[in-house]
Design an enzyme around this catalytic site. Structure first.
Site, PDB file in Angstrom:
ATOM      1  N   ASN A 103       0.104  -7.085   4.286  1.00  0.00           N
ATOM      2  CA  ASN A 103       0.128  -7.491   5.696  1.00  0.00           C
ATOM      3  C   ASN A 103      -0.399  -6.384   6.598  1.00  0.00           C
ATOM      4  O   ASN A 103      -0.185  -5.202   6.346  1.00  0.00           O
ATOM      5  CB  ASN A 103       1.545  -7.877   6.114  1.00  0.00           C
ATOM      6  CG  ASN A 103       2.055  -9.058   5.303  1.00  0.00           C
ATOM      7  OD1 ASN A 103       1.271  -9.737   4.645  1.00  0.00           O
ATOM      8  ND2 ASN A 103       3.347  -9.296   5.322  1.00  0.00           N
ATOM      9  N   ASP A 105       0.321  -6.522   9.912  1.00  0.00           N
ATOM     10  CA  ASP A 105       1.025  -6.759  11.182  1.00  0.00           C
ATOM     11  C   ASP A 105       2.017  -5.671  11.593  1.00  0.00           C
ATOM     12  O   ASP A 105       2.550  -5.703  12.711  1.00  0.00           O
ATOM     13  CB  ASP A 105       1.741  -8.125  11.150  1.00  0.00           C
ATOM     14  CG  ASP A 105       2.731  -8.263   9.975  1.00  0.00           C
ATOM     15  OD1 ASP A 105       3.280  -7.237   9.532  1.00  0.00           O
ATOM     16  OD2 ASP A 105       2.943  -9.405   9.529  1.00  0.00           O
ATOM     17  N   HIS A 120      -4.168  -3.515   2.969  1.00  0.00           N
ATOM     18  CA  HIS A 120      -5.260  -4.156   3.710  1.00  0.00           C
ATOM     19  C   HIS A 120      -5.396  -3.606   5.124  1.00  0.00           C
ATOM     20  O   HIS A 120      -5.971  -4.266   5.994  1.00  0.00           O
ATOM     21  CB  HIS A 120      -5.060  -5.683   3.732  1.00  0.00           C
ATOM     22  CG  HIS A 120      -5.224  -6.328   2.385  1.00  0.00           C
ATOM     23  ND1 HIS A 120      -4.858  -7.620   2.098  1.00  0.00           N
ATOM     24  CD2 HIS A 120      -5.735  -5.831   1.225  1.00  0.00           C
ATOM     25  CE1 HIS A 120      -5.126  -7.898   0.833  1.00  0.00           C
ATOM     26  NE2 HIS A 120      -5.651  -6.822   0.280  1.00  0.00           N
ATOM     27  N   THR A 190       3.678 -13.839  -1.329  1.00  0.00           N
ATOM     28  CA  THR A 190       2.219 -13.755  -1.496  1.00  0.00           C
ATOM     29  C   THR A 190       1.754 -14.823  -2.477  1.00  0.00           C
ATOM     30  O   THR A 190       2.461 -15.145  -3.439  1.00  0.00           O
ATOM     31  CB  THR A 190       1.755 -12.355  -1.973  1.00  0.00           C
ATOM     32  OG1 THR A 190       0.356 -12.422  -2.308  1.00  0.00           O
ATOM     33  CG2 THR A 190       2.534 -11.846  -3.160  1.00  0.00           C
ATOM     34  N   ASN A 215       9.461 -16.840  -3.374  1.00  0.00           N
ATOM     35  CA  ASN A 215       8.438 -17.661  -2.711  1.00  0.00           C
ATOM     36  C   ASN A 215       8.938 -19.104  -2.703  1.00  0.00           C
ATOM     37  O   ASN A 215       9.480 -19.559  -3.700  1.00  0.00           O
ATOM     38  CB  ASN A 215       7.117 -17.562  -3.501  1.00  0.00           C
ATOM     39  CG  ASN A 215       5.912 -17.978  -2.686  1.00  0.00           C
ATOM     40  OD1 ASN A 215       5.910 -19.036  -2.057  1.00  0.00           O
ATOM     41  ND2 ASN A 215       4.874 -17.167  -2.699  1.00  0.00           N
TER      42      ASN A 215
HETATM   43  P1  OAD Z   1      -1.292 -16.335   1.591  1.00  0.00           P
HETATM   44  O1  OAD Z   1      -1.385 -17.124   2.824  1.00  0.00           O
HETATM   45  O2  OAD Z   1      -2.369 -16.456   0.577  1.00  0.00           O
HETATM   46  O3  OAD Z   1       0.068 -16.711   0.858  1.00  0.00           O
HETATM   47  C1  OAD Z   1       1.278 -16.754   1.545  1.00  0.00           C
HETATM   48  C2  OAD Z   1       2.372 -17.048   0.543  1.00  0.00           C
HETATM   49  O4  OAD Z   1       3.603 -16.993   1.238  1.00  0.00           O
HETATM   50  C3  OAD Z   1       2.282 -18.430  -0.096  1.00  0.00           C
HETATM   51  O5  OAD Z   1       2.432 -18.319  -1.511  1.00  0.00           O
HETATM   52  C4  OAD Z   1       3.455 -19.197   0.514  1.00  0.00           C
HETATM   53  O6  OAD Z   1       4.035 -20.114  -0.385  1.00  0.00           O
HETATM   54  C5  OAD Z   1       4.418 -18.073   0.806  1.00  0.00           C
HETATM   55  N1  OAD Z   1       5.369 -18.324   1.879  1.00  0.00           N
HETATM   56  C6  OAD Z   1       5.267 -19.134   2.963  1.00  0.00           C
HETATM   57  N2  OAD Z   1       6.360 -19.053   3.732  1.00  0.00           N
HETATM   58  C7  OAD Z   1       7.183 -18.167   3.131  1.00  0.00           C
HETATM   59  C8  OAD Z   1       8.469 -17.638   3.451  1.00  0.00           C
HETATM   60  N3  OAD Z   1       9.144 -18.016   4.526  1.00  0.00           N
HETATM   61  N4  OAD Z   1       9.006 -16.729   2.584  1.00  0.00           N
HETATM   62  C9  OAD Z   1       8.342 -16.333   1.483  1.00  0.00           C
HETATM   63  N5  OAD Z   1       7.136 -16.788   1.140  1.00  0.00           N
HETATM   64  C10 OAD Z   1       6.564 -17.687   1.951  1.00  0.00           C
HETATM   65  O7  OAD Z   1      -1.039 -14.815   2.011  1.00  0.00           O
HETATM   66  P2  OAD Z   1      -1.253 -13.504   1.139  1.00  0.00           P
HETATM   67  O8  OAD Z   1      -0.872 -13.711  -0.279  1.00  0.00           O
HETATM   68  O9  OAD Z   1      -0.612 -12.394   1.882  1.00  0.00           O
HETATM   69  O10 OAD Z   1      -6.551 -10.593   3.107  1.00  0.00           O
HETATM   70  O11 OAD Z   1      -2.821 -13.328   1.238  1.00  0.00           O
HETATM   71  C11 OAD Z   1      -3.421 -12.218   0.652  1.00  0.00           C
HETATM   72  C12 OAD Z   1      -4.612 -11.803   1.455  1.00  0.00           C
HETATM   73  O12 OAD Z   1      -5.499 -12.920   1.635  1.00  0.00           O
HETATM   74  C13 OAD Z   1      -4.314 -11.367   2.881  1.00  0.00           C
HETATM   75  O13 OAD Z   1      -3.899 -10.031   2.960  1.00  0.00           O
HETATM   76  C14 OAD Z   1      -5.614 -11.593   3.561  1.00  0.00           C
HETATM   77  C15 OAD Z   1      -5.949 -12.962   3.013  1.00  0.00           C
HETATM   78  O14 OAD Z   1      -7.271 -13.331   3.041  1.00  0.00           O
HETATM   79  C16 OAD Z   1      -7.560 -10.218   3.878  1.00  0.00           C
HETATM   80  O15 OAD Z   1      -7.766 -10.673   4.988  1.00  0.00           O
HETATM   81  C17 OAD Z   1      -8.407  -9.177   3.242  1.00  0.00           C
END
Ligand code: OAD
Length: 249
Positions: A103, A105, A120, A190, A215
């Site tokens: 993240n 943020d 990132h 993630t 998750n």
């Molecule tokens: P994603 O949007 O790919 O995945 C978010 C994950 O969080 C999903 O598996 C959801 O099921 C889960 N989720 C949703 N709500 C939740 C909650 N309340 N508690 C726990 N889990 C929850 O986000 P990332 O895996 O962070 O990179 O994405 C990885 C990277 O892809 C980011 O850093 C960004 C993006 O493109 C760049 O911009 C380089």
């Protein structure tokens, strides 16, 4: 209440080195949109290659800057949630704890976590596109958008990692080492599909660590993880903390 196996709690009680990796899901309950959730994810509405890639910045730097300005304003308007705070407390329970996040943020730091490894980058700061001169602050846009570097006059960009860019070397090296050395590894919120971050869990598994996924949805890691706790991190992590402290025993 979420079901947390007692053997998992025992593994945590005996752990010496714990690693937690987080993704956008950990900030979802703060109101920061994730990337890949079907209706609400950013990539459901926007084309990543048009916004989060060097090519996109070459093509339309104003659009890219304004999109990040919008995301940054969003982040500045929200607060850490119980999941972020639980990780601060969890982090003090073991001799060694590494918090690694994808993240940008800054909500872990805002909650009080220290030495967060940001894979990132950060949306709080900027650097210039041509030569990487860092700006400690986010330069406010004036009539020039994006603003220009005070040193070399090239365009400023957010201090984040875009697609087709390398991760900050120190951050990824530390994360890789931690994932191979820990005895418990958490993967929280993630989708586990973006590399090299997704390789950290595989490293941990191969090195014999107990791998715990938190998750609400299934990911490519779910079937491989030692434990998969299905639920939002803002609920699961405080429960885990309470259980570890013995309140629910
Ligand atoms: P994603 O949007 O790919 O995945 C978010 C994950 O969080 C999903 O598996 C959801 O099921 C889960 N989720 C949703 N709500 C939740 C909650 N309340 N508690 C726990 N889990 C929850 O986000 P990332 O895996 O962070 O990179 O994405 C990885 C990277 O892809 C980011 O850093 C960004 C993006 O493109 C760049 O911009 C380089």
């Amino acid at each position: 209440m979420v079901s947390i196996p007692s053997e998992l709690i025992e593994s945590l009680r005996h752990a010496k080195h714990v690693v937690a990796t987080t993704g956008a899901g950990v900030s979802a309950e703060s109101g920061v949109p994730t990337f890949r959730d079907a209706q609400t994810g950013l990539w459901a509405k926007y084309e990543p290659t048009e916004l989060a890639a060097p090519r996109a910045f070459h093509k339309d730097p104003k659009l890219v800057w304004e999109w990040y300005q919008w995301r940054r304003d969003k982040v500045l308007s929200v607060h850490p949630n119980p999941g972020h705070y639980a990780l601060v407390e969890l982090g003090s329970r073991w001799p060694k704890f590494d918090l690694i996040t994808q993240n940008v943020d800054g909500l872990h730091q805002q909650a009080g976590s220290q030495n967060v490894i940001e894979l990132h980058g950060s949306i709080m700061t900027a650097r210039c596109f041509d030569r990487g001169h860092q700006s400690e602050f986010w330069p406010e846009s004036s009539e020039q958008c994006p603003p220009v570097c005070e040193i070399c006059a090239s365009l400023m960009r957010p201090n984040v990692v875009w697609f087709n860019e390398s991760l900050p070397k120190r951050a990824i090296d530390e994360a890789m080492r931690a994932s191979r050395e820990c005895d418990v590894f958490f993967s929280i919120g993630t989708s586990s599909i973006v590399y090299p971050a997704a390789a950290l869990a595989t490293n941990a598994l191969e090195s014999g660590a107990v791998v715990i996924e938190i998750n609400p949805n299934e990911t490519p890691l779910t079937s491989m993880a030692t434990y998969s706790i299905v639920g939002p991190s803002g609920i699961v992590l405080p429960e885990l903390l309470a259980k570890l402290a013995g309140e629910f025993r």
